[in-house]
Design a protein around this motif. Structure first.
Motif, PDB file in Angstrom:
ATOM      1  N   PHE A  70       0.866  -1.175   0.000  1.00  0.00           N
ATOM      2  CA  PHE A  70       0.000   0.000   0.000  1.00  0.00           C
ATOM      3  C   PHE A  70       0.901   1.223   0.000  1.00  0.00           C
ATOM      4  CE2 PHE A  70      -2.274  -3.457   2.006  1.00  0.00           C
ATOM      5  CZ  PHE A  70      -3.518  -3.415   1.383  1.00  0.00           C
ATOM      6  N   ARG A  71       0.628   2.179  -0.882  1.00  0.00           N
ATOM      7  CA  ARG A  71       1.527   3.313  -1.042  1.00  0.00           C
ATOM      8  C   ARG A  71       0.867   4.631  -0.667  1.00  0.00           C
ATOM      9  NH1 ARG A  71       2.398   7.315  -5.842  1.00  0.00           N
ATOM     10  NH2 ARG A  71       0.319   7.678  -4.972  1.00  0.00           N
ATOM     11  N   ALA A  72       1.625   5.467   0.036  1.00  0.00           N
ATOM     12  CA  ALA A  72       1.266   6.866   0.270  1.00  0.00           C
ATOM     13  C   ALA A  72       2.467   7.722  -0.119  1.00  0.00           C
ATOM     14  CB  ALA A  72       0.879   7.098   1.726  1.00  0.00           C
ATOM     15  N   GLU A  73       2.253   9.018  -0.234  1.00  0.00           N
ATOM     16  CA  GLU A  73       3.284   9.939  -0.665  1.00  0.00           C
ATOM     17  C   GLU A  73       3.786  10.771   0.512  1.00  0.00           C
ATOM     18  OE1 GLU A  73       0.064   9.967  -1.423  1.00  0.00           O
ATOM     19  OE2 GLU A  73      -0.306  10.259  -3.558  1.00  0.00           O
ATOM     20  N   LEU A  74       5.079  11.041   0.536  1.00  0.00           N
ATOM     21  CA  LEU A  74       5.681  11.833   1.604  1.00  0.00           C
ATOM     22  C   LEU A  74       5.642  13.340   1.329  1.00  0.00           C
ATOM     23  CD1 LEU A  74       8.936   9.729   2.170  1.00  0.00           C
ATOM     24  CD2 LEU A  74       7.151  10.045   3.884  1.00  0.00           C
ATOM     25  N   ASP A  75       5.619  13.736   0.066  1.00  0.00           N
ATOM     26  CA  ASP A  75       5.947  15.117  -0.272  1.00  0.00           C
ATOM     27  C   ASP A  75       4.758  16.066  -0.237  1.00  0.00           C
ATOM     28  OD1 ASP A  75       4.981  13.700  -2.481  1.00  0.00           O
ATOM     29  OD2 ASP A  75       6.196  14.812  -3.941  1.00  0.00           O
ATOM     30  N   ALA A  76       5.103  17.325   0.003  1.00  0.00           N
ATOM     31  CA  ALA A  76       4.160  18.440  -0.058  1.00  0.00           C
ATOM     32  C   ALA A  76       4.478  19.269  -1.302  1.00  0.00           C
ATOM     33  CB  ALA A  76       4.269  19.280   1.211  1.00  0.00           C
ATOM     34  N   LEU A  77       3.904  20.466  -1.373  1.00  0.00           N
ATOM     35  CA  LEU A  77       4.041  21.316  -2.554  1.00  0.00           C
ATOM     36  C   LEU A  77       4.695  22.653  -2.206  1.00  0.00           C
ATOM     37  CD1 LEU A  77       0.464  20.627  -3.867  1.00  0.00           C
ATOM     38  CD2 LEU A  77       2.515  20.249  -5.245  1.00  0.00           C
ATOM     39  N   PRO A  78       5.349  23.281  -3.187  1.00  0.00           N
ATOM     40  CA  PRO A  78       5.909  24.619  -2.957  1.00  0.00           C
ATOM     41  C   PRO A  78       4.834  25.691  -3.090  1.00  0.00           C
ATOM     42  CG  PRO A  78       6.436  23.869  -5.174  1.00  0.00           C
ATOM     43  CD  PRO A  78       5.725  22.733  -4.501  1.00  0.00           C
ATOM     44  N   ILE A  79       3.848  25.617  -2.199  1.00  0.00           N
ATOM     45  CA  ILE A  79       2.710  26.542  -2.199  1.00  0.00           C
ATOM     46  C   ILE A  79       2.551  27.125  -0.796  1.00  0.00           C
ATOM     47  CG2 ILE A  79       0.210  26.760  -2.475  1.00  0.00           C
ATOM     48  CD1 ILE A  79       0.294  24.498  -4.486  1.00  0.00           C
ATOM     49  N   GLU A  80       2.410  28.426  -0.709  1.00  0.00           N
ATOM     50  CA  GLU A  80       2.178  29.095   0.575  1.00  0.00           C
ATOM     51  C   GLU A  80       0.750  28.829   1.033  1.00  0.00           C
ATOM     52  OE1 GLU A  80       3.300  31.420   3.834  1.00  0.00           O
ATOM     53  OE2 GLU A  80       4.585  31.092   2.082  1.00  0.00           O
ATOM     54  N   GLU A  81       0.574  28.282   2.221  1.00  0.00           N
ATOM     55  CA  GLU A  81      -0.760  28.012   2.732  1.00  0.00           C
ATOM     56  C   GLU A  81      -1.415  29.312   3.191  1.00  0.00           C
ATOM     57  OE1 GLU A  81      -3.144  24.951   5.721  1.00  0.00           O
ATOM     58  OE2 GLU A  81      -0.954  25.093   5.855  1.00  0.00           O
ATOM     59  N   VAL A  82      -2.658  29.533   2.743  1.00  0.00           N
ATOM     60  CA  VAL A  82      -3.374  30.738   3.147  1.00  0.00           C
ATOM     61  C   VAL A  82      -4.513  30.432   4.117  1.00  0.00           C
ATOM     62  CG1 VAL A  82      -2.819  31.905   0.982  1.00  0.00           C
ATOM     63  CG2 VAL A  82      -4.994  30.683   1.195  1.00  0.00           C
ATOM     64  N   GLY A  83      -4.881  29.160   4.251  1.00  0.00           N
ATOM     65  CA  GLY A  83      -5.877  28.781   5.246  1.00  0.00           C
ATOM     66  C   GLY A  83      -5.347  28.996   6.654  1.00  0.00           C
ATOM     67  N   GLN A  84      -6.241  28.989   7.621  1.00  0.00           N
ATOM     68  CA  GLN A  84      -5.854  29.311   8.995  1.00  0.00           C
ATOM     69  C   GLN A  84      -6.223  28.232  10.007  1.00  0.00           C
ATOM     70  OE1 GLN A  84      -4.030  32.107   9.951  1.00  0.00           O
ATOM     71  NE2 GLN A  84      -3.795  32.330   7.743  1.00  0.00           N
ATOM     72  N   PRO A  85      -6.051  26.933   9.679  1.00  0.00           N
ATOM     73  CA  PRO A  85      -6.283  25.939  10.726  1.00  0.00           C
ATOM     74  C   PRO A  85      -5.201  26.045  11.792  1.00  0.00           C
ATOM     75  CG  PRO A  85      -5.265  24.906   8.823  1.00  0.00           C
ATOM     76  CD  PRO A  85      -5.584  26.310   8.414  1.00  0.00           C
ATOM     77  N   ASP A  86      -5.491  25.536  12.972  1.00  0.00           N
ATOM     78  CA  ASP A  86      -4.494  25.587  14.040  1.00  0.00           C
ATOM     79  C   ASP A  86      -3.217  24.840  13.647  1.00  0.00           C
ATOM     80  OD1 ASP A  86      -6.245  27.030  15.590  1.00  0.00           O
ATOM     81  OD2 ASP A  86      -6.964  25.287  16.722  1.00  0.00           O
ATOM     82  N   HIS A  87      -3.363  23.856  12.744  1.00  0.00           N
ATOM     83  CA  HIS A  87      -2.217  23.044  12.348  1.00  0.00           C
ATOM     84  C   HIS A  87      -1.638  23.499  11.006  1.00  0.00           C
ATOM     85  CE1 HIS A  87      -5.963  21.155  10.882  1.00  0.00           C
ATOM     86  NE2 HIS A  87      -5.270  20.913   9.781  1.00  0.00           N
ATOM     87  N   ARG A  88      -1.842  24.751  10.621  1.00  0.00           N
ATOM     88  CA  ARG A  88      -1.363  25.227   9.328  1.00  0.00           C
ATOM     89  C   ARG A  88       0.166  25.118   9.238  1.00  0.00           C
ATOM     90  NH1 ARG A  88      -3.123  29.450  12.254  1.00  0.00           N
ATOM     91  NH2 ARG A  88      -1.690  31.143  12.767  1.00  0.00           N
ATOM     92  N   SER A  89       0.650  25.147   8.010  1.00  0.00           N
ATOM     93  CA  SER A  89       2.073  24.959   7.752  1.00  0.00           C
ATOM     94  C   SER A  89       2.937  25.961   8.509  1.00  0.00           C
ATOM     95  CB  SER A  89       2.345  25.106   6.253  1.00  0.00           C
ATOM     96  OG  SER A  89       3.736  25.108   5.993  1.00  0.00           O
TER      97      SER A  89
END
Length: 381
Positions: free
Chosen positions: A71-90
């Motif tokens: 079963f495969r999942a991916e490790l990587d994220a993207l070079p995108i600035e997060e604009v959302g405001q969850p408590d766990h934001r980047s």
């Protein structure tokens, strides 16, 4: 095997931890270390690190003869600035899990918790946390790694969350699931001149002006149809940002996309012909580079049937859906195993993938986990 309410709470918290520490393709060192820490608590029979770069394979072995299911999942994220405001934001400027790979990892971690409590009855289950999916380089690097030979699966399964579909509703298509694509970087070289005497230089401006509509004009066919050919200009630059210099250098970036790998060869030939002709007409030198190379992803009939049976058993609604125009390097695992990938709805009102305020819905973790768990149980007991 089952997940308790406490498991779901802890897995969602771990997903949010990953969301806050995104790393882009090829740089997933801390993410890989966190995967090893978290799943090390399940006492697996082996962990292979540094796979294809930063990849991690976690192994649960029954000790009895039988197939190997990955079963495969991916490790990587993207070079995108997060604009959302969850408590766990980047917490990492300019980087974010805008594709939901953090959620995919949480689903595999949920599988690991269950395998830690109860091994398969036969064969092996392998959880692969793959690097560099976003660039198309990760799967190929994993397969080429000598360490992968001892892990080679008989079956490989993956999923991708899909905003726009109802939460938990699945698309599972026989045949081609994702298109082939690659990025073509065109560099044109002439000669700079003083802006007051442009005739003394060789400018790439006419060639760029000709190439951009000509490349786009290679597109044909309908949306996700068998004859789809799509050329999308994604970036262009000409000369220096100065008023006194007539340009002598230019770049045009274009993404080439087709339904199958075979059709890609024809699109490449057509694009390269346009570049040669425009360069010759403009007395320019040129160079071509290919990046982010994705082969088409095609579901094996047996593997897809196993996923479909698991969805039926778990009461997950599903339909064939469409071939995704977006590409996925999971398709490379079809060269070493019977593989299939499905798309799992993240909600109809969710932002699109790669949107700067996308955040994977934690309610999806147990749904995807149930499907994978049932597949593992059906194959390995």
């Amino acid at each position: 095997m089952f997940l308790s309410n406490q498991d779901v709470i802890e897995l969602a918290a771990w997903r949010q931890r990953l969301h806050a520490m995104p790393e882009v393709s090829g740089e997933e060192i801390a993410t890989a270390a966190e995967v090893q820490r978290f799943l090390g608590e399940t006492k697996p029979d082996g962990i292979v690190a540094g796979l294809g770069g930063t990849g991690v394979a976690v192994i649960y072995d029954s000790g009895a003869p039988g197939p190997t299911v990955m079963f495969r999942a991916e490790l990587d994220a993207l070079p995108i600035e997060e604009v959302g405001q969850p408590d766990h934001r980047s917490k990492i400027p300019g980087k974010g899990h805008m594709c939901g790979h953090d959620g995919h990892m949480a689903m595999l971690a949920a599988l690991g918790r269950q395998f830690g409590r109860q091994r398969p009855k036969r064969g092996r289950a392998i959880l692969l946390f793959q690097p560099a999916e976003e660039t198309g380089a990760g799967a190929a690097a994993v397969i080429a790694d000598e360490k992968f030979q001892a892990l080679k699966p008989d079956y490989s399964f993956s999923l991708h969350n899909m905003p726009g579909l109802p939460l938990g509703h699945a698309w599972l298509k026989d045949g081609i699931a994702n298109c082939a694509s690659r990025g073509l970087k065109i560099t044109l070289s002439g000669r700079t001149a003083h802006a007051s005497m442009p005739e003394t230089g060789i400018s790439p401006v006419p060639a760029v002006a000709k190439l951009m509509p000509a490349l786009t004009g290679l597109s044909k066919g309908g949306i996700a149809t068998e004859d789809l050919v799509l050329a999308t200009v994604t970036h262009a630059s000409i000369g220096e940002p100065a008023f006194g210099i007539a340009p002598g250098h230019a770049e045009v970036w274009v993404t080439l996309r087709t339904m199958t790998d075979g059709e890609m060869d024809g699109l490449i030939a057509s694009a390269e012909t346009l570049v040669r002709e425009a360069s010759a007409e403009g007395r320019l030198g040129y160079a071509l580079e290919y990046h982010d190379i994705f082969v088409h992803s095609e579901n094996d009939p047996e593997a897809a049937a196993l996923l479909r049976a698991a969805m039926d058993a778990e009461g997950v609604s599903h339909e064939p859906g469409e071939t995704m125009r977006g590409s996925e390097d999971f398709g490379r695992f079809a060269t070493v195993s019977k593989s299939a990938m499905f798309f799992l709805g993240a909600g109809e009102d969710m932002p699109n993938l790669h949107n700067p305020n996308y955040d994977f819905p934690d309610d999806l973790i147990p749904i995807g986990t149930r499907i994978f768990t049932r597949v593992a149980r059906d194959i390995l007991g």
